[in-house]
Motif scaffolding. Structure first.
Motif, mmCIF file in Angstrom:
data_model
loop_
_atom_site.group_PDB
_atom_site.id
_atom_site.type_symbol
_atom_site.label_atom_id
_atom_site.label_comp_id
_atom_site.label_asym_id
_atom_site.label_seq_id
_atom_site.Cartn_x
_atom_site.Cartn_y
_atom_site.Cartn_z
ATOM 1 N N SER A 98 -10.764 0.476 2.100
ATOM 2 C CA SER A 98 -10.704 1.598 3.038
ATOM 3 C C SER A 98 -10.973 1.173 4.471
ATOM 4 C CB SER A 98 -11.662 2.704 2.623
ATOM 5 O OG SER A 98 -12.997 2.238 2.630
ATOM 6 N N HIS A 99 -11.871 0.251 4.697
ATOM 7 C CA HIS A 99 -12.137 -0.232 6.054
ATOM 8 C C HIS A 99 -12.437 -1.724 6.004
ATOM 9 C CE1 HIS A 99 -15.059 2.687 4.498
ATOM 10 N NE2 HIS A 99 -15.958 1.758 4.622
ATOM 11 N N SER A 135 0.859 -1.182 0.000
ATOM 12 C CA SER A 135 0.000 0.000 0.000
ATOM 13 C C SER A 135 0.900 1.238 0.000
ATOM 14 C CB SER A 135 -0.907 0.006 1.238
ATOM 15 O OG SER A 135 -0.136 0.072 2.422
ATOM 16 N N ASP A 193 -13.090 -2.638 -2.018
ATOM 17 C CA ASP A 193 -12.922 -1.413 -1.243
ATOM 18 C C ASP A 193 -12.053 -1.775 -0.049
ATOM 19 O OD1 ASP A 193 -13.046 0.819 0.389
ATOM 20 O OD2 ASP A 193 -15.230 0.943 0.387
ATOM 21 N N GLY A 246 -6.303 4.640 -4.919
ATOM 22 C CA GLY A 246 -7.036 5.130 -3.759
ATOM 23 C C GLY A 246 -7.451 3.971 -2.877
ATOM 24 N N ASP A 247 -8.747 3.856 -2.606
ATOM 25 C CA ASP A 247 -9.288 2.788 -1.768
ATOM 26 C C ASP A 247 -9.757 1.579 -2.562
ATOM 27 O OD1 ASP A 247 -8.861 4.250 0.536
ATOM 28 O OD2 ASP A 247 -10.854 5.154 0.486
ATOM 29 N N ARG A 248 -9.470 1.542 -3.855
ATOM 30 C CA ARG A 248 -9.903 0.425 -4.696
ATOM 31 C C ARG A 248 -8.713 -0.462 -5.056
ATOM 32 N NH1 ARG A 248 -14.239 1.769 -3.019
ATOM 33 N NH2 ARG A 248 -16.019 2.435 -4.231
#
Length: 172
Positions: free
Chosen positions: A123-124, A53, A121, A104-106
């Motif tokens: 992100s979380h 990441s 996703d 990004g978050d993808r």
């Protein structure tokens, strides 16, 4: 390889592990087990593609023989989540995730034998071993093998030529 060139990760395909390396000493620092088989003769998970990441806190690892992507915390070395690359309703294994790209978050995962790119996703992500399902799938040509995100576009390289028949034309 980390941006500071001090750490690197290497997949041990048949060992169902990733080795973390200290590039300054030239030594391995730890082995990270990724869905190892219960039996020594059982089929392994085959970690294939690796992607850090942007903040280098997570290492995404495709598990080509398990239809999963392992999310590894790079500080602890623990698998914090598993992403399922299976198509909805799929009863048999065989998506063969083998390439990764992040925007990004993808997280995008090439599912070679499904002729699709799974989209997640990240992100979380929930902690645990329950596989996280994909948001959806992008259809591709035959056998996607490499992914790249540049300037907001996702590029997909496919590995099986044109169509589903033999490619008998001469090379030019």
């Amino acid at each position: 390889v980390s941006r500071d060139n001090k750490r690197a990760w290497v997949s041990l395909w048949n060992g169902s592990e990733v080795d973390e390396l200290d590039l300054e000493s030239g030594l391995g620092t730890r082995k990270i087990s990724l869905l190892s088989p219960a039996s020594p003769t059982g089929a392994g998970s085959h970690p294939t593609a690796l992607l850090l990441s942007p903040d280098e806190g997570r290492l995404y690892v495709t598990l080509a023989n398990a239809d999963r992507v392992a999310v590894v915390d790079t500080v602890s070395g623990n698998v914090t989540a598993l992403l399922s690359t299976e198509l909805p309703g799929e009863k048999l294994n065989g998506t063969y995730p083998g390439a990764l790209a992040l925007r990004g978050d993808r997280l995008y995962v090439a599912d070679a034998s499904s002729n699709a790119v799974a989209v997640f996703d990240v992100s979380h992500l929930a902690q645990g071993t329950d596989p996280v399902s994909a948001l959806g799938f992008i259809p591709t040509e035959w056998y996607p093998t490499a992914l790249l995100v540049r300037q907001g576009d996702l590029f997909v390289v496919t590995g099986k030529g044109k169509g589903t028949g033999p490619n008998s034309e001469p090379l030019e």
